[in-house]
Design a protein around this motif. Structure first.
Motif, mmCIF file in Angstrom:
data_model
loop_
_atom_site.group_PDB
_atom_site.id
_atom_site.type_symbol
_atom_site.label_atom_id
_atom_site.label_comp_id
_atom_site.label_asym_id
_atom_site.label_seq_id
_atom_site.Cartn_x
_atom_site.Cartn_y
_atom_site.Cartn_z
ATOM 1 N N TYR A 113 0.839 -1.196 0.000
ATOM 2 C CA TYR A 113 0.000 0.000 0.000
ATOM 3 C C TYR A 113 0.875 1.248 0.000
ATOM 4 C CZ TYR A 113 -4.180 -2.744 0.848
ATOM 5 O OH TYR A 113 -5.216 -3.610 0.707
ATOM 6 N N ALA B 182 -3.518 3.079 4.747
ATOM 7 C CA ALA B 182 -4.196 2.245 3.745
ATOM 8 C C ALA B 182 -3.930 0.767 4.014
ATOM 9 C CB ALA B 182 -3.722 2.624 2.347
ATOM 10 N N LYS C 86 -6.196 -0.486 6.649
ATOM 11 C CA LYS C 86 -7.563 -0.708 6.138
ATOM 12 C C LYS C 86 -7.612 -1.932 5.224
ATOM 13 C CE LYS C 86 -8.345 3.597 4.637
ATOM 14 N NZ LYS C 86 -9.023 4.639 3.900
ATOM 15 N N ASP C 87 -6.556 -2.150 4.479
ATOM 16 C CA ASP C 87 -6.417 -3.321 3.602
ATOM 17 C C ASP C 87 -7.668 -3.569 2.761
ATOM 18 O OD1 ASP C 87 -5.272 -5.511 2.398
ATOM 19 O OD2 ASP C 87 -5.797 -6.905 4.016
ATOM 20 N N GLU C 88 -7.989 -2.606 1.928
ATOM 21 C CA GLU C 88 -9.192 -2.745 1.087
ATOM 22 C C GLU C 88 -8.954 -3.607 -0.152
ATOM 23 O OE1 GLU C 88 -10.351 1.278 0.292
ATOM 24 O OE2 GLU C 88 -11.231 1.562 2.287
ATOM 25 N N GLY C 89 -7.713 -3.943 -0.428
ATOM 26 C CA GLY C 89 -7.422 -4.843 -1.542
ATOM 27 C C GLY C 89 -7.451 -4.156 -2.893
ATOM 28 N N GLY D 87 -8.858 -0.717 -3.986
ATOM 29 C CA GLY D 87 -9.129 0.039 -2.765
ATOM 30 C C GLY D 87 -8.110 1.135 -2.536
ATOM 31 N N ASP D 88 -8.329 1.878 -1.469
ATOM 32 C CA ASP D 88 -7.500 3.023 -1.139
ATOM 33 C C ASP D 88 -6.026 2.619 -0.981
ATOM 34 O OD1 ASP D 88 -6.799 5.579 -0.355
ATOM 35 O OD2 ASP D 88 -7.104 5.112 1.765
ATOM 36 N N TYR E 164 -3.969 0.881 -2.638
ATOM 37 C CA TYR E 164 -3.486 -0.462 -3.021
ATOM 38 C C TYR E 164 -2.583 -0.387 -4.255
ATOM 39 C CZ TYR E 164 -3.592 -5.281 -4.750
ATOM 40 O OH TYR E 164 -3.240 -6.520 -5.210
ATOM 41 N N ARG F 150 -1.993 -10.434 3.525
ATOM 42 C CA ARG F 150 -3.365 -10.534 3.019
ATOM 43 C C ARG F 150 -4.165 -11.547 3.832
ATOM 44 N NH1 ARG F 150 -3.864 -12.847 -2.880
ATOM 45 N NH2 ARG F 150 -3.689 -14.795 -1.749
ATOM 46 N N GLU G 1 -8.843 -7.276 10.816
ATOM 47 C CA GLU G 1 -8.311 -5.937 11.041
ATOM 48 C C GLU G 1 -7.394 -5.887 12.280
ATOM 49 O OE1 GLU G 1 -11.322 -3.020 10.918
ATOM 50 O OE2 GLU G 1 -9.927 -1.341 11.064
#
Lengths: 145, 485
Positions: free
Chosen positions: B393, B398, B401-404, B407-408, B410, B459, B463
């Motif tokens: 990230y 980010a 948050k790990d949106e993948g 996502g934000d 990434y 991954r 959270e």
């Protein structure tokens, strides 16, 4: 053609079907060879009998020290068709568990055997509690890397 | 358990007819060939039987398949098809489905095409079965080949190639959008029986690194593709697992061909074979005559009954005129892209990513004109305590948050696979990574105030379990390339 198959050191994995619990699972104990770290490791399920109208997966699990279940992998069993409920027998199904079993065993001191839980599950890995199934034998096949 | 149902319950006659034909085929040893079916000259099967699961009959013997002179075209990932490609794919299946009603006897119709799989995998009996042996890869390649030609013919485009569902790519684990959008009967690629919903993802244990590497590391074809009497590793997982996971028609041999995603799934299985062949000079196919001479029959796009041998499908690029594209980028690389230009950063000094104004202008300009940009990280120190995939990230927030993907912040992933049984040991403690930078991704990077602390996070963790790790790399730079139009 059998040359390759003969190449496998087919271990006489002990089959200890210890009854089917509430998750319709069976337990098997398989022996590890001396040089298991240097080998490809495959679970072979012989003589699986199950209805021909249910697609499912046989999920192979082990239990960690904290009793948490760890999946080694799944064997897929496609159905024949929706109108084929009669039990059919599949000769041998195999799954390669080299990496997953190595990960599981890497912190254990001189392991000699592994207890496997084998459980029929659906696509979302939900146990199929009412599926009638049986296996003749479960083996651990090894092959030098 | 209850008794099996009669496959053709409507009339005794249809059931007997099918059974006797099957017995005859088996009796004369037609396990790998239908050649000689013309012995049945004029054979007409009851429509009730044909509507369920029978191989399309022929009044004549098969003509040998000889050669294909079409252009060599790539099969492309189903999840990244362009709108034009999706339109074409849907038009082809619409036309194929239309034949089911306009001419139910046309062997090119969708139901008839599905019946081929049904017959060869279930109703045809053990001697015809194309699963659980080395017939698996060859027969399915031939089946898809003729299916693809028919689809092309129906839209008057013989350059049409099937897409492949590359579920081994982490971001492509959902059913490809074309097959679920819209998710109803107006979509010719839809199947109402699927267990898997458009938002479900295939489980990693079925199609992830372990499963793929186990297949790709098979040393011999016997291990990979099976023998005359036994199946290879990938036929079970990932092949069978995806069938079960999609579920519904896909979950059964008899009905799998009724779901259009079957053909995209098997195209990826076919790609696995191709990739396995290409992975090593020792990954060769069997040379036994009993393998090479296996023969099957299919109708071609002109309704001509053809016979094709296993030997004729081994080189898909030369013989069957298709390749597999790794990605749209690599597909277009040779003819569309100029040389890559390196844009340096001051990473070696700051250990953070800062994009100088001049570099920002250059990269934006190239991306604005449909060019390509990449971010290179060299010598990234990676954790060595386990096999895992780490997401990269743009900053620690980010990563937490790990949106993948999408996502934000990434940027991409760095997989780490231990190559020793002993814990905390990998072949190399550092990795080099290259991430494609889209316009959207670059906008995100360019908006950042000050230097960016690139961050890794494992991954798949909850959270409260995530532990972001600041990227420690030897160097970082961008490369850009313009379109050479």
């Amino acid at each position: 053609m059998l040359r390759i198959l003969l190449f496998f050191l087919v271990l006489n994995a002990t089959v200890l079907a210890m009854g089917q619990g509430s998750d319709n699972q069976q337990r098997f104990v398989v022996s590890l060879p001396q040089q298991w770290q240097e080998s490809k490791l495959r679970i072979a399920v012989d003589g699986l009998q199950a209805p021909g109208n249910v697609p499912f997966k046989l999920r192979v699990l082990v239990k960690g020290d904290d009793e948490k279940e760890i999946a080694l992998g799944s064997l897929a069993v496609e159905a024949i068709g929706p109108g084929k409920p009669a039990p059919r027998t599949l000769k041998t199904l195999r799954i390669d568990v080299t990496r997953s079993l190595n990960r599981f065993l890497e912190n254990k001191t001189n392991p000699t055997q592994v207890e496997l839980l084998i459980r029929p599950v659906d696509a979302r890995n939900t146990p199929l509690k009412n599926l009638e199934w049986s296996v003749k034998k479960v083996r651990l096949e090894t092959q030098p890397k | 358990m209850s008794k099996p149902e009669n496959r053709h319950p409507k009339t005794n006659e249809s059931s007997t007819s099918t059974t006797s034909r099957r017995n005859f085929l088996q009796a004369i040893g037609m396990g790998t060939s239908f050649i000689g079916l013309n012995a049945f000259g004029g054979l007409v099967f009851p429509s009730s039987a044909l509507a369920q699961c029978d191989f399309p009959p022929s009044k004549t013997g098969p003509a040998a398949w000889r050669r294909d002179c079409r252009s060599i075209r790539p099969r492309r990932p189903a999840s990244t098809l362009s709108s034009d490609e999706i339109t074409k794919l849907k038009a082809a299946y619409t036309a194929m489905r239309a034949l089911d009603t306009s001419d139910p006897n046309d062997p090119r119709g969708f139901q008839r095409q599905a019946n081929i799989h049904c017959w060869m995998c279930s109703e045809g009996g053990p001697s015809l079965a194309v699963h659980f042996s080395w017939k698996f890869f060859t027969w399915h390649r031939a089946y898809l080949y003729f299916h693809e030609r028919i689809l092309g013919k129906l839209i008057n485009d013989m350059d049409f190639r099937l897409p492949y569902w590359d579920w081994n790519v982490t971001s492509h684990r959902k059913l490809p959008g074309a097959y679920t959008s819209p998710n109803n009967n107006t979509n010719p690629l839809f199947n109402s029986t699927r267990f898997m919903s458009p938002t479900d993802e295939l489980p990693d244990e079925d199609v992830g690194t372990d499963a793929m590497e186990a297949a790709m590391e098979a040393d011999t074809f016997a291990e990979f593709g099976g023998t005359a009497t036994d199946n290879g590793i990938p036929e079970g997982t990932p092949h069978g697992s995806v069938h079960v996971d999609v579920g519904g028609d896909m979950g059964a041999f008899e009905t799998a061909g009724k779901d259009p995603v079957f053909y995209a799934h098997h195209s990826n299985i076919d790609k696995m074979w191709s990739d396995w062949n290409n992975a090593s000079s020792t990954h060769t196919n069997p040379t036994d005559a009993s393998f090479l001479n296996m023969t099957w029959n299919f109708y071609d796009e002109n309704k001509v009954w053809r016979s094709i041998t296993a030997a004729q499908v081994l080189n898909h690029e030369n013989q069957l005129r298709y390749t597999y594209a790794g990605s749209r980028l690599s597909e277009n690389l040779r003819c569309l892209i100029s040389d890559w230009v390196v844009i340096r950063t001051d990473w070696t000094v700051t250990k953070a990513l800062r994009i100088a104004p001049a570099a920002r202008t250059s990269i934006s300009k190239v991306l604005g004109s449909r060019g390509r940009a990449r971010l290179h990280l060299t010598g990234v120190t990676v954790p060595t305590d386990k096999s895992a995939v780490y997401r990269v990230y743009a900053n620690p927030e980010a990563a937490r948050k790990d949106e993948g993907p999408g996502g934000d912040g990434y940027l991409g992933t760095i997989p780490v696979v231990l190559d020793s049984r002993k814990n905390q040991h990998v072949h190399k403690r550092t990795r080099n990574a290259v991430f494609n930078v889209s316009e959207k991704k670059f906008d995100m990077l360019a908006r950042a105030q000050g230097p960016m602390q690139l961050t890794l996070v494992e991954r798949g963790l909850k959270e409260n379990e995530r532990k972001p790790i600041r990227v420690n790399a030897a160097d970082s730079h961008f490369t850009i390339a313009e379109l050479s139009q």
